[in-house]
Design a protein around this motif. Structure first.
Motif, PDB file in Angstrom:
ATOM      1  N   LEU A 324       0.787  -1.292  -0.046  1.00 49.95           N
ATOM      2  CA  LEU A 324      -0.018  -0.087  -0.055  1.00 49.95           C
ATOM      3  C   LEU A 324       0.839   1.258   0.117  1.00 49.95           C
ATOM      4  N   GLN A 325       2.097   1.279   0.733  1.00 48.72           N
ATOM      5  CA  GLN A 325       2.841   2.472   0.808  1.00 48.72           C
ATOM      6  C   GLN A 325       3.399   2.609  -0.521  1.00 48.72           C
ATOM      7  N   GLN A 326       4.032   1.626  -1.488  1.00 46.88           N
ATOM      8  CA  GLN A 326       4.555   1.633  -2.536  1.00 46.88           C
ATOM      9  C   GLN A 326       3.512   2.046  -3.756  1.00 46.88           C
ATOM     10  N   VAL A 327       2.183   1.645  -3.573  1.00 48.02           N
ATOM     11  CA  VAL A 327       1.234   2.244  -4.515  1.00 48.02           C
ATOM     12  C   VAL A 327       1.007   3.631  -4.187  1.00 48.02           C
ATOM     13  N   ARG A 328       1.120   4.008  -2.659  1.00 50.45           N
ATOM     14  CA  ARG A 328       0.938   5.383  -2.629  1.00 50.45           C
ATOM     15  C   ARG A 328       1.936   6.482  -3.072  1.00 50.45           C
ATOM     16  N   ARG A 329       3.214   5.767  -2.966  1.00 53.59           N
ATOM     17  CA  ARG A 329       4.428   6.359  -3.469  1.00 53.59           C
ATOM     18  C   ARG A 329       4.348   6.307  -5.215  1.00 53.59           C
ATOM     19  N   ARG A 330       3.690   5.497  -5.722  1.00 49.27           N
ATOM     20  CA  ARG A 330       3.658   5.257  -7.094  1.00 49.27           C
ATOM     21  C   ARG A 330       4.780   4.632  -7.652  1.00 49.27           C
ATOM     22  N   THR A 331       5.327   3.653  -7.081  1.00 49.74           N
ATOM     23  CA  THR A 331       6.662   2.909  -7.516  1.00 49.74           C
ATOM     24  C   THR A 331       6.269   1.580  -7.902  1.00 49.74           C
ATOM     25  N   ILE A 332       5.132   1.512  -7.933  1.00 53.11           N
ATOM     26  CA  ILE A 332       4.368  -0.004  -8.701  1.00 53.11           C
ATOM     27  C   ILE A 332       4.144   0.463  -9.992  1.00 53.11           C
ATOM     28  N   CYS A 333       4.106  -0.453 -11.012  1.00 52.74           N
ATOM     29  CA  CYS A 333       3.695  -0.451 -12.339  1.00 52.74           C
ATOM     30  C   CYS A 333       4.545   0.787 -13.111  1.00 52.74           C
ATOM     31  N   VAL A 334       5.810   0.643 -12.762  1.00 48.64           N
ATOM     32  CA  VAL A 334       6.685   1.562 -13.670  1.00 48.64           C
ATOM     33  C   VAL A 334       7.697   0.662 -14.325  1.00 48.64           C
TER      34      VAL A 334
END
Length: 337
Positions: A324-334
């Motif tokens: 969830l934290q990585q989704v918030r930071r937009r580091t997933i789907c890159v």
């Protein structure tokens, strides 16, 4: 008035920017996210088994199962949009020597959902099983034939190779009731036979060649899943806690102890989506221990079950929060480096 105009102008601009960012991220939506469904569904099944053995409220596993079903639908829609808008990227992933092995996480997710719903909502579980089993059989034959027709390097081998072929051991858990023991045994034998072969290949690659890249180190936990699920599947077919059942369960325990012994190797890793590879194998060995206790009523298995369940819930909670934290930071789907 000027402030109002600026506000109205800014909102369409922000909407367009959001859409542009979403369209840029969609091509990098990873198939590996379906491992989330596997991990959460496995936990729901474990909690259901705890409810039947020790009591409590069914609300815990039922609500988790429904939430995971909604997650599966969401991921399916998003990956469907990726397929619709960027079919070339999906094709490239499907023929990638490493990513291709994660596509069967979709069919395994369907099979696990069918197991979760089977005891109290069979009208949903049965079609989920037939779709999942058919899709997984297609993945099995296609990917195995692809292995034969293409040249792979030894560094491509990793524990994720178990997913398409060894994943067949999940099919009999519900399938033995739906299609009979003969067909269920076929899938069980295929899964166990190639588990032994692939285990040899992957161990050879790990021991005698370069170490796995950091992002693939969590997949070492996949070593736990085949014997653990194989144990459950074998009992569903044979109805006998014999030497073969003990062999599968205790090999699962061996890999669990080994990997917990290596905890420092995993603790230092930075987050990757592959962290979800920690989750389903822990679910599987927990469920296997609960099944062993259900059959034998030996206190040893009760203690092991509770201990493993505590570890599993802790690990899944940590991985979920970090995701969830990585989704918030937009580091997933890159785009991967």
């Amino acid at each position: 008035m000027s402030t109002t105009i600026e506000t109205h102008d800014r909102q369409p601009a922000q909407t367009m920017l959001t859409e542009d960012v979403a369209s840029m991220r969609l091509p990098h939506f990873p198939i590996t996210l379906f491992a989330m469904v596997m991990g959460l569904t496995g936990l729901a099944i474990a909690l259901e088994k705890v409810y039947h053995l020790f009591g409590g409220s069914p609300l815990f596993f039922q609500s988790l199962l429904v939430a995971t079903t909604l997650l599966f639908i969401t991921l399916t829609v998003l990956y469907g949009l990726k397929w619709w808008h960027h079919p070339d990227v999906v094709v490239s992933d499907f023929f990638h020597p490493i990513r291709m092995h994660f596509f069967p996480t979709v069919s395994i997710s369907l099979l696990l959902l069918s197991i979760g719903y089977y005891s109290y909502l069979p009208m949903l579980a049965i079609p989920l099983w037939f779709i999942g089993a058919t899709l997984h059989a297609l993945f099995t034959f296609y990917i195995f034939s692809y292995w034969i027709k293409r040249n792979f390097e030894i560094q491509h081998a990793n524990p994720a190779w178990f997913i398409p072929i060894v994943g067949n051991v999940i099919i009999p858990i519900v399938g033995v009731d739906l299609v009979g023991s003969t067909i269920a045994t076929f899938f069980f034998v295929v899964g166990i036979f190639f588990w032994i072969i692939l285990l040899t290949i992957v161990l050879y690659r790990i021991v005698f060649h370069h170490q796995l890249a950091d992002k693939f180190i969590p997949t070492l936990f996949i070593f736990i899943a085949p014997p653990a699920v194989g144990f459950i599947s074998y009992l569903r077919i044979a109805h006998n806690f014999d030497l073969m059942a003990h062999f599968l369960l205790f090999i699962g325990y061996f890999f669990t102890i080994l990997l917990l012994f290596m905890v420092n190797s995993f603790w230092r890793l930075k987050f990757f989506v592959s962290w979800w590879a920690f989750t389903f194998p822990l679910d599987a060995i927990t469920i296997a221990s609960l099944v062993a206790y259900q059959i034998t009523r030996e206190p040893f298995y009760a203690v092991v079950s509770i201990g493993l369940l505590s570890i599993t819930i802790t690990v899944i909670s940590l991985v979920f929060v970090e995701t969830l934290q990585q989704v918030r930071r937009r580091t997933i789907c890159v785009q991967e480096g």
